[in-house]
Design an enzyme around this catalytic site. Structure first.
Site, mmCIF file in Angstrom:
data_model
loop_
_atom_site.group_PDB
_atom_site.id
_atom_site.type_symbol
_atom_site.label_atom_id
_atom_site.label_comp_id
_atom_site.label_asym_id
_atom_site.label_seq_id
_atom_site.Cartn_x
_atom_site.Cartn_y
_atom_site.Cartn_z
ATOM 1 N N HIS A 75 0.851 -1.203 0.000
ATOM 2 C CA HIS A 75 0.000 0.000 0.000
ATOM 3 C C HIS A 75 0.880 1.244 0.000
ATOM 4 O O HIS A 75 1.969 1.245 0.579
ATOM 5 C CB HIS A 75 -0.937 0.001 1.219
ATOM 6 N N GLU A 144 -3.662 1.976 -7.479
ATOM 7 C CA GLU A 144 -4.009 3.130 -6.645
ATOM 8 C C GLU A 144 -3.017 4.253 -6.902
ATOM 9 O O GLU A 144 -1.955 4.311 -6.251
ATOM 10 C CB GLU A 144 -3.962 2.756 -5.160
HETATM 11 P P1 PGA Z 1 -9.394 6.474 -0.413
HETATM 12 O O1 PGA Z 1 -8.245 5.447 0.027
HETATM 13 O O2 PGA Z 1 -10.560 5.663 -0.945
HETATM 14 O O3 PGA Z 1 -9.728 7.202 0.863
HETATM 15 O O4 PGA Z 1 -8.818 7.341 -1.455
HETATM 16 C C1 PGA Z 1 -7.871 4.363 -0.769
HETATM 17 C C2 PGA Z 1 -6.672 3.670 -0.159
HETATM 18 O O5 PGA Z 1 -5.796 4.350 0.400
HETATM 19 O O6 PGA Z 1 -6.561 2.424 -0.212
#
Ligand code: PGA
Length: 227
Positions: A75, A144
């Site tokens: 992450h 992401e």
């Molecule tokens: P968010 O976070 O939906 O608040 O943008 C996603 C994540 O960090 O996995």
């Protein structure tokens, strides 16, 4: 159509076990990544949600309790805020697979600049280095982009079209193995349908919006209506 996936990354929330239990009970059908201190208690609740851990330690398997099925690997909070290197991410991924956990492996560029495509390719290659095709098939990937995560100052969600372009870069980098890729970054009940309208977006990883019970129920209802 493939079954779409919704995962909730609670990060360091909520504040109390009672709130965590309440949220967990409302998350049936989702994969939920609570803070580690709540895992043990939540693993005793039959909510229809599946439990995951937000991280593993390279030297202590005992932190993963038996009810845990998934693990978040790489992450951006770990890669960027805690300085976890690509090599450590890769080691954790191999270890998680050897422990029989199902990894959701996060990749994503920090900035959308002219180099972001080669950044994504290199990060994907580093992350999956040395894994067999069979191992890669056991993983879900979450694309992401860090600039799209709600906690990033000035963040904005990616668009479905541009997320798809990045997802294709990731998939082409791992061409033999066709991983399933989710999108994460400021997903809400307003935009989730547009992301999932893309066949190649297999689901969503939701942070902030997964902490609001009513909002998350709306997101889940949309995701599950698309199955
Ligand atoms: P968010 O976070 O939906 O608040 O943008 C996603 C994540 O960090 O996995």
């Amino acid at each position: 159509m493939n079954k779409k996936i919704v995962a909730a990354n609670w990060k360091m929330n909520p504040q109390t076990l009672q709130e965590a239990e309440d949220l967990f009970r409302a998350s049936s059908g989702a994969i939920v990544f609570p803070p580690s201190e709540f895992i043990e208690a939540l693993s005793k609740i039959d909510s229809g949600a599946v439990l995951g851990v937000q991280d593993i330690s390279l030297d202590d398997k005992s932190l993963v309790s038996p009810g845990v099925k998934y693990v978040l690997i790489g992450h951006s909070d770990r890669r960027w805020k805690l300085g976890e290197s690509g090599q450590i991410v890769n080691q954790k991924l191999k270890l998680a697979l050897s422990w029989g956990l199902a990894p959701i492996v996060c990749v994503g560029e920090k900035f959308r600049d002219s180099d972001f495509k080669s950044f994504l390719e290199n990060q994907t290659l580093d992350t999956f280095a040395g894994l067999s095709g069979g191992q890669i098939e056991k993983c879900l990937i979450a694309y992401e982009p860090v600039w799209a995560i709600s906690a990033t100052p000035g963040s904005r969600p990616d668009t479905p079209e541009s997320a798809l372009e990045s997802i294709r870069i990731i998939k082409n980098t791992l061409i033999e193995n066709l991983p399933k890729v989710l999108y994460g970054g400021s997903v809400t009940s307003i935009n989730v349908r547009d992301f999932l309208a893309m066949n190649e977006i297999f689901g969503v990883l939701v942070g902030q919006a997964s902490l609001d019970k009513e909002e998350f129920k709306k997101i889940m209802a949309i995701v599950f209506s698309l199955q």
